[in-house]
Motif scaffolding. Structure first.
Motif, PDB file in Angstrom:
ATOM      1  N   VAL A 255       0.844  -1.191   0.000  1.00 59.55           N
ATOM      2  CA  VAL A 255       0.000   0.000   0.000  1.00 59.55           C
ATOM      3  C   VAL A 255       0.881   1.242   0.000  1.00 59.55           C
ATOM      4  CG1 VAL A 255      -1.674   1.340   1.354  1.00 59.55           C
ATOM      5  CG2 VAL A 255      -1.929  -1.140   1.157  1.00 59.55           C
ATOM      6  N   THR A 256       0.501   2.258  -0.765  1.00 60.85           N
ATOM      7  CA  THR A 256       1.246   3.518  -0.775  1.00 60.85           C
ATOM      8  C   THR A 256       0.716   4.445   0.318  1.00 60.85           C
ATOM      9  OG1 THR A 256      -0.261   4.638  -2.303  1.00 60.85           O
ATOM     10  CG2 THR A 256       1.537   3.317  -3.275  1.00 60.85           C
ATOM     11  N   PRO A 257       1.512   5.412   0.753  1.00 61.64           N
ATOM     12  CA  PRO A 257       1.029   6.355   1.769  1.00 61.64           C
ATOM     13  C   PRO A 257      -0.260   7.068   1.367  1.00 61.64           C
ATOM     14  CG  PRO A 257       3.401   6.534   1.595  1.00 61.64           C
ATOM     15  CD  PRO A 257       2.954   5.612   0.478  1.00 61.64           C
ATOM     16  N   SER A 258      -0.365   7.468   0.101  1.00 65.29           N
ATOM     17  CA  SER A 258      -1.563   8.186  -0.328  1.00 65.29           C
ATOM     18  C   SER A 258      -2.800   7.307  -0.288  1.00 65.29           C
ATOM     19  CB  SER A 258      -1.362   8.761  -1.730  1.00 65.29           C
ATOM     20  OG  SER A 258      -1.183   7.727  -2.676  1.00 65.29           O
ATOM     21  N   GLU A 259      -2.645   6.009  -0.547  1.00 66.04           N
ATOM     22  CA  GLU A 259      -3.808   5.106  -0.525  1.00 66.04           C
ATOM     23  C   GLU A 259      -4.411   4.976   0.867  1.00 66.04           C
ATOM     24  OE1 GLU A 259      -3.103   1.885  -4.096  1.00 66.04           O
ATOM     25  OE2 GLU A 259      -1.839   1.712  -2.315  1.00 66.04           O
ATOM     26  N   THR A 260      -3.618   5.230   1.904  1.00 67.53           N
ATOM     27  CA  THR A 260      -4.131   5.100   3.264  1.00 67.53           C
ATOM     28  C   THR A 260      -5.165   6.166   3.596  1.00 67.53           C
ATOM     29  OG1 THR A 260      -2.364   6.471   4.208  1.00 67.53           O
ATOM     30  CG2 THR A 260      -1.961   4.087   4.079  1.00 67.53           C
ATOM     31  N   SER A 261      -5.308   7.178   2.744  1.00 69.43           N
ATOM     32  CA  SER A 261      -6.305   8.219   3.006  1.00 69.43           C
ATOM     33  C   SER A 261      -7.706   7.626   3.098  1.00 69.43           C
ATOM     34  CB  SER A 261      -6.256   9.288   1.913  1.00 69.43           C
ATOM     35  OG  SER A 261      -6.596   8.735   0.653  1.00 69.43           O
ATOM     36  N   LEU A 262      -7.944   6.503   2.410  1.00 71.41           N
ATOM     37  CA  LEU A 262      -9.253   5.866   2.448  1.00 71.41           C
ATOM     38  C   LEU A 262      -9.530   5.201   3.788  1.00 71.41           C
ATOM     39  CD1 LEU A 262      -9.326   4.236  -1.110  1.00 71.41           C
ATOM     40  CD2 LEU A 262     -10.695   6.174  -0.319  1.00 71.41           C
ATOM     41  N   LEU A 263      -8.494   5.043   4.605  1.00 76.21           N
ATOM     42  CA  LEU A 263      -8.636   4.311   5.864  1.00 76.21           C
ATOM     43  C   LEU A 263      -8.689   5.200   7.087  1.00 76.21           C
ATOM     44  CD1 LEU A 263      -6.066   1.426   5.179  1.00 76.21           C
ATOM     45  CD2 LEU A 263      -8.544   1.425   4.763  1.00 76.21           C
ATOM     46  N   VAL A 264      -8.462   6.493   6.915  1.00 79.58           N
ATOM     47  CA  VAL A 264      -8.323   7.368   8.079  1.00 79.58           C
ATOM     48  C   VAL A 264      -9.590   7.419   8.923  1.00 79.58           C
ATOM     49  CG1 VAL A 264      -8.981   9.477   6.845  1.00 79.58           C
ATOM     50  CG2 VAL A 264      -7.489   9.625   8.843  1.00 79.58           C
ATOM     51  N   GLY A 265     -10.745   7.222   8.312  1.00 83.32           N
ATOM     52  CA  GLY A 265     -11.988   7.258   9.065  1.00 83.32           C
ATOM     53  C   GLY A 265     -12.339   5.955   9.748  1.00 83.32           C
ATOM     54  N   SER A 266     -11.556   4.908   9.523  1.00 82.66           N
ATOM     55  CA  SER A 266     -11.898   3.579  10.033  1.00 82.66           C
ATOM     56  C   SER A 266     -12.117   3.561  11.541  1.00 82.66           C
ATOM     57  CB  SER A 266     -10.800   2.576   9.663  1.00 82.66           C
ATOM     58  OG  SER A 266     -10.659   2.460   8.263  1.00 82.66           O
ATOM     59  N   LEU A 267     -11.232   4.211  12.287  1.00 82.42           N
ATOM     60  CA  LEU A 267     -11.327   4.153  13.734  1.00 82.42           C
ATOM     61  C   LEU A 267     -12.527   4.925  14.268  1.00 82.42           C
ATOM     62  CD1 LEU A 267      -7.579   4.412  14.825  1.00 82.42           C
ATOM     63  CD2 LEU A 267      -9.030   2.387  14.654  1.00 82.42           C
ATOM     64  N   GLY A 268     -13.140   5.744  13.450  1.00 82.74           N
ATOM     65  CA  GLY A 268     -14.336   6.456  13.876  1.00 82.74           C
ATOM     66  C   GLY A 268     -15.498   5.528  14.181  1.00 82.74           C
ATOM     67  N   ASN A 269     -15.406   4.270  13.735  1.00 85.68           N
ATOM     68  CA  ASN A 269     -16.460   3.304  14.005  1.00 85.68           C
ATOM     69  C   ASN A 269     -16.307   2.628  15.362  1.00 85.68           C
ATOM     70  OD1 ASN A 269     -17.541   3.684  11.384  1.00 85.68           O
ATOM     71  ND2 ASN A 269     -16.052   2.247  10.530  1.00 85.68           N
ATOM     72  N   VAL A 270     -15.213   2.895  16.052  1.00 86.63           N
ATOM     73  CA  VAL A 270     -14.935   2.226  17.321  1.00 86.63           C
ATOM     74  C   VAL A 270     -15.641   2.958  18.464  1.00 86.63           C
ATOM     75  CG1 VAL A 270     -13.143   1.502  18.927  1.00 86.63           C
ATOM     76  CG2 VAL A 270     -12.717   1.401  16.461  1.00 86.63           C
ATOM     77  N   LYS A 271     -16.430   2.244  19.216  1.00 84.79           N
ATOM     78  CA  LYS A 271     -17.159   2.840  20.337  1.00 84.79           C
ATOM     79  C   LYS A 271     -16.188   3.338  21.402  1.00 84.79           C
ATOM     80  CE  LYS A 271     -20.995   1.863  23.499  1.00 84.79           C
ATOM     81  NZ  LYS A 271     -21.987   0.822  23.939  1.00 84.79           N
ATOM     82  N   GLY A 272     -16.455   4.531  21.910  1.00 82.53           N
ATOM     83  CA  GLY A 272     -15.636   5.064  22.983  1.00 82.53           C
ATOM     84  C   GLY A 272     -14.508   5.970  22.541  1.00 82.53           C
ATOM     85  N   ILE A 273     -14.316   6.113  21.227  1.00 76.52           N
ATOM     86  CA  ILE A 273     -13.232   6.973  20.748  1.00 76.52           C
ATOM     87  C   ILE A 273     -13.655   8.436  20.799  1.00 76.52           C
ATOM     88  CG2 ILE A 273     -12.199   7.748  18.570  1.00 76.52           C
ATOM     89  CD1 ILE A 273     -11.175   5.078  18.069  1.00 76.52           C
ATOM     90  N   CYS A 274     -12.738   9.256  21.284  1.00 77.55           N
ATOM     91  CA  CYS A 274     -12.942  10.703  21.350  1.00 77.55           C
ATOM     92  C   CYS A 274     -12.258  11.384  20.164  1.00 77.55           C
ATOM     93  CB  CYS A 274     -12.394  11.226  22.674  1.00 77.55           C
ATOM     94  SG  CYS A 274     -12.404  13.014  22.853  1.00 77.55           S
ATOM     95  N   ALA A 275     -10.989  11.033  19.946  1.00 78.88           N
ATOM     96  CA  ALA A 275     -10.214  11.547  18.806  1.00 78.88           C
ATOM     97  C   ALA A 275      -9.133  10.538  18.498  1.00 78.88           C
ATOM     98  CB  ALA A 275      -9.613  12.907  19.124  1.00 78.88           C
ATOM     99  N   TRP A 276      -8.667  10.558  17.251  1.00 78.36           N
ATOM    100  CA  TRP A 276      -7.648   9.586  16.876  1.00 78.36           C
ATOM    101  C   TRP A 276      -6.679  10.182  15.881  1.00 78.36           C
ATOM    102  CZ3 TRP A 276     -12.612   9.643  15.159  1.00 78.36           C
ATOM    103  CH2 TRP A 276     -12.861   9.538  13.788  1.00 78.36           C
ATOM    104  N   VAL A 277      -5.522   9.523  15.789  1.00 82.08           N
ATOM    105  CA  VAL A 277      -4.485   9.972  14.872  1.00 82.08           C
ATOM    106  C   VAL A 277      -3.862   8.755  14.197  1.00 82.08           C
ATOM    107  CG1 VAL A 277      -2.783  10.068  16.750  1.00 82.08           C
ATOM    108  CG2 VAL A 277      -2.348  11.306  14.618  1.00 82.08           C
TER     109      VAL A 277
END
Length: 314
Positions: free
Chosen positions: A231-253
């Motif tokens: 995977v290239t660094p730019s392709e990971t842009s599609l994954l940045v929102g993935s952790l938003g589905n995790v219950k209990g998350i306030c903010a992520w990086v």
């Protein structure tokens, strides 16, 4: 302001549109969507879109390669770009007049004519506002392709309309745009379909991210991990929102290691994080920002500060 922009567009024979580096759908949507509007309504003008192409956005459009002399005496329009250092193709300085159209905080007041609206969901929504004004003021018409590009930009910057930035006006704008003839299914497929390798990396992220008692979460993706999943660094842009589905998350990086730096992608469900991004060579929206780190030690500092933000928010 919008009429000033329309009048300025009328005055120039050559118009070159720029946007920010590391483009997203709103960067392409606003830049190339506005270019399509200008071409449709002023076919006699020479209109160019420039900047390094992002392969993952090829389904939307492709920028052009132009010679330096095209900038001489040209009108420059920069969309979706808060800071001059993030303008893709620094030849914009060679133009005769610069218009800034943006929805980020106006920390870098550049250009001869500025239209900044931080209440807009996206720069593409602003371009549609400009079109509506020009429709009554200068008899502009909208092409199907311009509508497709602007719709993509709005969808991208609102996370498919789930982010708080999606206002009643945003939905009204989207309602107008879908009346034009373009394939929404194909557009969504282009924006959100993922190769299996990306899904595998997404699985790795879910299995290996760290979260603390305050809801601060992070994942570090090294070059070795990127190589392992092809995977290239730019392709990971599609994954940045993935952790938003995790219950209990306030903010992520999400930290993505590149050749000479580490890309920092910040997201939040409540606390404002663009101030943190500015401290680390970046910026963006209150709940969605990007930055750059230059060592893993520096990323640990980002995590510590994000943790404090979430602790205070709780």
């Amino acid at each position: 302001m919008k009429r000033q922009i329309i009048d300025t567009i009328k005055q120039y024979e050559t118009i070159i549109l720029h946007r920010h580096v590391r483009p997203d759908p709103d960067a392409y949507g606003s830049q190339i969507g506005l270019a399509e509007l200008i071409r449709t309504n002023y076919p006699e003008k020479s209109v160019y879109v420039v900047g390094e192409h992002e392969d993952s956005l090829s389904f939307l459009a492709t920028p052009q390669l132009i010679e330096d002399d095209k900038f001489d005496g040209a009108l420059i329009i920069v969309t979706d770009t808060a800071n001059t250092e993030r303008i893709d193709d620094q030849r914009y300085k060679r133009g005769a007049f610069i218009i800034k159209i943006d929805h980020h905080p106006n920390d870098d007041v550049y250009g001869d004519l500025l239209w900044v609206d931080t209440s807009a969901s996206s720069c593409s929504e602003m371009v549609y506002d400009l079109f509506e004004e020009a429709q009554s003021y200068a008899n502009w018409t909208m092409s199907d392709n311009a509508a497709r590009l602007l719709f993509a930009g709005i969808v991208g910057d609102t996370g498919r309309f789930i982010f708080p930035s999606a206002s009643e006006k945003t939905f009204e704008t989207a309602g107008h745009l879908i009346k034009y003839n373009f394939n929404r299914t194909a557009l969504f497929d282009g924006m959100y379909e993922m190769d299996r390798k990306l899904l595998h990396l997404q699985g790795y992220i879910y299995q290996n991210f760290t979260i603390d008692e305050y809801g601060t979460a992070y994942i570090k993706i090294t070059q070795e991990i990127l190589k392992e999943f092809d995977v290239t660094p730019s392709e990971t842009s599609l994954l940045v929102g993935s952790l938003g589905n995790v219950k209990g998350i306030c903010a992520w990086v999400m930290f993505i290691e590149e050749n000479d730096s580490i890309r920092v992608r910040l997201r939040s469900k409540g606390p404002v994080i663009n101030g943190l991004a500015k401290k680390y060579n970046g910026g963006g929206h209150p709940l969605a920002s990007g930055a750059t780190a230059y060592s893993w030690e520096e990323t640990d500092q980002v995590i510590e500060e994000l943790t404090e933000i979430c602790r205070s928010f709780k």
